[in-house]
Design a protein around this motif. Structure first.
Motif, mmCIF file in Angstrom:
data_model
loop_
_atom_site.group_PDB
_atom_site.id
_atom_site.type_symbol
_atom_site.label_atom_id
_atom_site.label_comp_id
_atom_site.label_asym_id
_atom_site.label_seq_id
_atom_site.Cartn_x
_atom_site.Cartn_y
_atom_site.Cartn_z
ATOM 1 N N ILE A 22 0.999 -1.075 -0.386
ATOM 2 C CA ILE A 22 0.110 -0.385 0.266
ATOM 3 C C ILE A 22 1.249 1.618 0.225
ATOM 4 N N GLN A 49 -6.944 8.575 -3.143
ATOM 5 C CA GLN A 49 -7.991 7.732 -2.862
ATOM 6 C C GLN A 49 -8.896 7.531 -3.765
ATOM 7 N N CYS A 109 -6.314 -4.071 -0.160
ATOM 8 C CA CYS A 109 -7.475 -3.341 -0.545
ATOM 9 C C CYS A 109 -8.408 -3.673 1.002
ATOM 10 N N GLU A 112 -7.080 -2.008 3.791
ATOM 11 C CA GLU A 112 -7.266 -0.445 3.459
ATOM 12 C C GLU A 112 -9.248 -0.259 3.696
ATOM 13 N N HIS A 115 -10.562 1.300 6.613
ATOM 14 C CA HIS A 115 -10.569 3.014 6.906
ATOM 15 C C HIS A 115 -11.632 4.018 6.255
#
Length: 185
Positions: A22, A49, A109, A112, A115
């Protein structure tokens, strides 16, 4: 090989994420991986993003297409051994080659998405023909709660894939046989 620029960038981003993690997922790294001029990724996906969201959407689209193809090609298993063989082939694909890269990217992912709820929404499990095949097999074997057992079985298989991606090794037919036997009880 896709020619649409957004798809090319999303595919390159999947590769970068799988290879560099990441923290390594940057616009510049994606430009390099896609063999495109610096700034190209940023022109299409202004923020990190936006890039991550595009990557997740592409990852899910690729996974869904693969699972749909598997489900359509494989007839309903006639025995537990046929189901074990089908799951074993799928697991092997997830642990090697392009399947390995996509699996690594998918798990990154998923972490991730804790969040970023919008990523969780995209990554949520989807219905597909392969899942339906497992559910139909269990129902045909008289399993009363076939839906719940299917979810448990496939979650356990996913856990084995994760474990072997992280720790190395393969998933044995015996492990899969045990999971299928438990689902049938």
């Amino acid at each position: 090989m896709p020619t649409d620029r957004r798809t090319v960038l999303a595919d390159a981003a999947i590769g970068v994420l799988a290879e560099a993690g990441i923290r390594g997922l940057t616009h510049r790294a994606v430009d390099r991986a896609a063999n495109l001029p610096p700034g190209t990724t940023s022109a299409y996906y202004r923020t990190r993003q936006a890039l991550l969201t595009a990557l997740v959407r592409r990852l899910v689209a690729l996974d869904q297409a693969e699972l749909q193809a598997i489900g359509e090609q494989a007839p309903l298993p006639r025995s537990a051994e046929e189901l074990v063989a089908g799951i074993a082939a799928f697991v092997e694909q997830r642990l090697t080659g392009e399947g390995r890269r996509r699996s690594l990217a998918r798990y990154a992912c998923a972490i991730e998405s804790v969040h970023y709820p919008e990523l969780q929404e995209i990554l949520m499990p989807r219905q597909n023909a392969a899942r339906q095949t497992a559910r139909d097999f269990l129902a045909a074997q008289g399993v009363a709660d076939a839906e719940d057992r299917t979810v448990t079985l496939l979650t356990c298989v996913d856990g084995l894939v994760f474990d072997r991606l992280v720790g190395g090794g393969t998933v044995s037919d015996q492990e899969i046989r045990g999971l299928v036997a438990a689902a049938l009880r």
